[in-house]
Motif scaffolding. Structure first.
Motif, PDB file in Angstrom:
ATOM      1  N   THR A  20      -3.994  -3.071   5.525  1.00  0.00           N
ATOM      2  CA  THR A  20      -5.189  -2.569   4.850  1.00  0.00           C
ATOM      3  C   THR A  20      -4.991  -2.531   3.343  1.00  0.00           C
ATOM      4  O   THR A  20      -5.873  -2.893   2.566  1.00  0.00           O
ATOM      5  CB  THR A  20      -5.520  -1.159   5.391  1.00  0.00           C
ATOM      6  OG1 THR A  20      -5.702  -1.264   6.806  1.00  0.00           O
ATOM      7  CG2 THR A  20      -6.768  -0.599   4.759  1.00  0.00           C
ATOM      8  N   SER A  71     -10.201   1.462  11.459  1.00  0.00           N
ATOM      9  CA  SER A  71      -9.547   2.086  12.607  1.00  0.00           C
ATOM     10  C   SER A  71      -9.452   3.603  12.455  1.00  0.00           C
ATOM     11  O   SER A  71      -9.668   4.339  13.415  1.00  0.00           O
ATOM     12  CB  SER A  71      -8.145   1.522  12.789  1.00  0.00           C
ATOM     13  OG  SER A  71      -8.215   0.133  12.895  1.00  0.00           O
ATOM     14  N   SER A  72      -9.119   4.084  11.256  1.00  0.00           N
ATOM     15  CA  SER A  72      -8.989   5.537  11.114  1.00  0.00           C
ATOM     16  C   SER A  72     -10.348   6.202  11.305  1.00  0.00           C
ATOM     17  O   SER A  72     -10.434   7.297  11.876  1.00  0.00           O
ATOM     18  CB  SER A  72      -8.351   5.903   9.776  1.00  0.00           C
ATOM     19  OG  SER A  72      -8.904   5.164   8.731  1.00  0.00           O
ATOM     20  N   ASP A 187      -5.076   4.895  19.918  1.00  0.00           N
ATOM     21  CA  ASP A 187      -5.059   4.151  18.657  1.00  0.00           C
ATOM     22  C   ASP A 187      -4.252   2.878  18.879  1.00  0.00           C
ATOM     23  O   ASP A 187      -3.044   2.932  19.059  1.00  0.00           O
ATOM     24  CB  ASP A 187      -4.426   5.004  17.547  1.00  0.00           C
ATOM     25  CG  ASP A 187      -4.144   4.182  16.282  1.00  0.00           C
ATOM     26  OD1 ASP A 187      -4.704   3.085  16.139  1.00  0.00           O
ATOM     27  OD2 ASP A 187      -3.368   4.660  15.436  1.00  0.00           O
ATOM     28  N   GLN A 210     -10.267  -5.646  11.095  1.00  0.00           N
ATOM     29  CA  GLN A 210      -9.873  -6.264   9.819  1.00  0.00           C
ATOM     30  C   GLN A 210      -8.409  -6.682   9.803  1.00  0.00           C
ATOM     31  O   GLN A 210      -7.910  -7.141   8.794  1.00  0.00           O
ATOM     32  CB  GLN A 210     -10.105  -5.268   8.684  1.00  0.00           C
ATOM     33  CG  GLN A 210      -9.217  -4.037   8.797  1.00  0.00           C
ATOM     34  CD  GLN A 210      -9.594  -2.924   7.836  1.00  0.00           C
ATOM     35  OE1 GLN A 210     -10.638  -2.971   7.234  1.00  0.00           O
ATOM     36  NE2 GLN A 210      -8.733  -1.940   7.673  1.00  0.00           N
ATOM     37  N   LYS A 211      -7.715  -6.473  10.901  1.00  0.00           N
ATOM     38  CA  LYS A 211      -6.322  -6.915  10.935  1.00  0.00           C
ATOM     39  C   LYS A 211      -6.265  -8.244  11.684  1.00  0.00           C
ATOM     40  O   LYS A 211      -6.816  -9.230  11.226  1.00  0.00           O
ATOM     41  CB  LYS A 211      -5.439  -5.836  11.533  1.00  0.00           C
ATOM     42  CG  LYS A 211      -5.286  -4.627  10.580  1.00  0.00           C
ATOM     43  CD  LYS A 211      -4.422  -3.529  11.160  1.00  0.00           C
ATOM     44  CE  LYS A 211      -4.249  -2.388  10.165  1.00  0.00           C
ATOM     45  NZ  LYS A 211      -3.642  -1.213  10.816  1.00  0.00           N
TER      46      LYS A 211
HETATM   47  C1  LIG Z   1      -3.710   0.019  10.309  1.00  0.00           C
HETATM   48  C2  LIG Z   1      -3.556   1.092  11.281  1.00  0.00           C
HETATM   49  C3  LIG Z   1      -4.400   2.223  11.223  1.00  0.00           C
HETATM   50  C4  LIG Z   1      -5.426   2.410  10.134  1.00  0.00           C
HETATM   51  O1  LIG Z   1      -6.325   1.378  10.073  1.00  0.00           O
HETATM   52  P1  LIG Z   1      -7.476   1.372   8.963  1.00  0.00           P
HETATM   53  O2  LIG Z   1      -8.412   0.333   9.467  1.00  0.00           O
HETATM   54  O3  LIG Z   1      -6.823   1.001   7.685  1.00  0.00           O
HETATM   55  O4  LIG Z   1      -8.078   2.707   8.928  1.00  0.00           O
HETATM   56  C5  LIG Z   1      -4.247   3.202  12.186  1.00  0.00           C
HETATM   57  N1  LIG Z   1      -3.316   3.095  13.161  1.00  0.00           N
HETATM   58  C6  LIG Z   1      -2.494   2.031  13.253  1.00  0.00           C
HETATM   59  C7  LIG Z   1      -1.494   1.962  14.381  1.00  0.00           C
HETATM   60  C8  LIG Z   1      -2.585   0.987  12.319  1.00  0.00           C
HETATM   61  O5  LIG Z   1      -1.779  -0.081  12.418  1.00  0.00           O
END
Ligand SMILES: *Cc1c(COP(=O)(O)O)cnc(C)c1O
Length: 399
Positions: A20, A71-72, A187, A210-211
């Motif tokens: 991110t 994700s958060s 998560d 977005q990843k």
């Molecule tokens: C990247 C990540 C997040 C946060 O993701 P964002 O989209 O930046 O909020 C949360 N948990 C894990 C395990 C992650 O790899």
């Protein structure tokens, strides 16, 4: 003129992957084209979300899905959804939870960051009562059974590969929670197996859009239909400041299509060649060991370079710090750098980038290029992160 030149920032050579903090995924042309098209249109968001739900179900095997801003945000929205269901009065009451079912529990050993903020912040901001069970390195079935009662709204599970081995496996965790009728939120922002969580029975799974999927800033919640329904409805309440736009929703739909039709064998072959370029350049250098490591948490070829500072005359940490000051900036996955390991992810590199990285690494290891000497004790990762955040406006975050 490049966009870097126009706005005055450095080009990043990204050997870390879709972090991110590095702007997440590099979005491919076909996905960018759809984002471009939707930006010129008006839409009804619920209709886009309904369409996205069908594609998310196809990707994950879950009953339904919705797109969130990241994700958060997905973690906070899922936590809100298990508290309120689809009851509008409860949705609007948060963060005041005036009814008994308000506990959200998590194994103490899984208390990570939701990105760079602690996981309890995204849970507690909903008004939930946050409860940790077990110990830092252990959690047993009796810890979980004792914590589950009529006031438990959900149990939270984090999918990562760095946890202690004696925490509860997901299958056991889900089975025990379901015995008591308690839903499980998971998560899985970095996970690349998109079907395993629905198979195991996770009630709400959060993936990053977005990843690895390759969309623009966004996240996905996939799971049980009634709970996913309640997730989107949080836009009537605390979900509003975390909402996703039409470009995020469309980028997820385009990314899912592209993910499901990608040629993984060809991608892997191309990336393997890049990793070989770097590994070959380092062959025979004192104190350096290279290995390609596969992981459930990355679909790309990742080269692990272990550096024994005494033999090599320079530490992984010093090299990493120095590469972060070059132009272009070279960014690695440096999570294990204080233990002497640099990880190079091939996802966003081309052959020129790999050749440049190989040269740069060689030059540190031959002593031709000198990294600034650092104290012997590497700083904790979050101290480095703090210094960067703290200096962003006036100082020099590159140190
Ligand atoms: C990247 C990540 C997040 C946060 O993701 P964002 O989209 O930046 O909020 C949360 N948990 C894990 C395990 C992650 O790899």
């Amino acid at each position: 003129m490049t966009i870097q030149e126009k706005y005055g920032f450095r080009k990043v050579l990204n050997a870390r992957g879709p972090a991110t903090i590095l702007g997440a995924a590099r979005v491919s042309d076909p996905i960018r084209k759809e984002i471009y098209d939707i930006l010129g249109e008006s839409v009804e968001i619920w209709e886009l979300q309904r369409s996205a739900s069908q594609r998310i179900a196809r990707l994950t095997g879950a009953q339904a899905g919705c797109v969130v801003n990241c994700s958060s945000a997905g973690m906070a929205i899922a936590a809100a959804a298990v508290l309120t269901g689809s009851d509008p009065a409860k949705i609007k009451a948060l963060p005041d939870v005036t009814w008994p079912r308000k506990k959200i529990l998590i194994q103490k050993g899984q208390v990570t960051g939701a990105g760079d903020c602690p996981v309890w912040q995204v849970i507690k901001m909903t008004g939930a009562e946050y409860v940790e069970i077990g110990e830092a390195l252990d959690c047993a079935t009796f810890h979980l059974r004792a914590a589950l009662d009529d006031t438990t709204a959900a149990a939270f599970y984090v999918m990562e590969d760095t946890f202690a081995p004696n925490l509860l496996p997901l299958e056991t965790f889900v089975a025990i929670c379901h015995e008591k009728g308690v839903p499980v939120i998971c998560d899985a922002a970095y996970l690349t197996d998109f079907t395993m969580l629905a198979q195991i029975g996770v009630d709400l799974a959060i993936y990053s859009g977005q990843k690895w999927l390759g969309g623009c800033t966004s996240g996905i919640i996939a799971g049980r239909k009634d709970l996913v329904h309640a997730c989107f409805m949080q836009e009537m309440g605390i979900g509003r400041p975390m909402k996703v736009g039409k470009e995020g929703i469309v980028s997820i739909m385009a990314s899912i299509d592209s993910w499901l039709s990608r040629d993984s064998a060809a991608i892997e072959k191309r990336q393997q060649r890049l990793a070989d370029t770097i590994a070959k350049a380092l062959q025979g250098m004192a104190g350096v060991t290279c290995a390609v490591v596969k992981s459930l948490y990355s679909p790309s070829v990742r080269l692990h370079v272990d550096i024994d500072a005494e033999q090599a005359g320079v530490s992984a940490w010093e090299i990493n710090e120095d590469m972060g000051r070059l132009d272009p900036v070279i960014k690695t996955d440096d999570y294990f750098v204080s233990g002497g390991k640099l990880i190079f992810d091939m996802a966003y590199l081309d052959s020129e980038d790999a050749a440049l990285i190989a040269d740069v690494l060689r030059s540190y290891l031959t002593g031709e290029r000198r990294a600034a000497q650092r104290e012997n004790v590497p700083k904790p990762r979050q101290d480095i992160l703090y210094e960067m955040f703290n200096a962003w406006l006036d100082g020099d975050p590159r140190g």
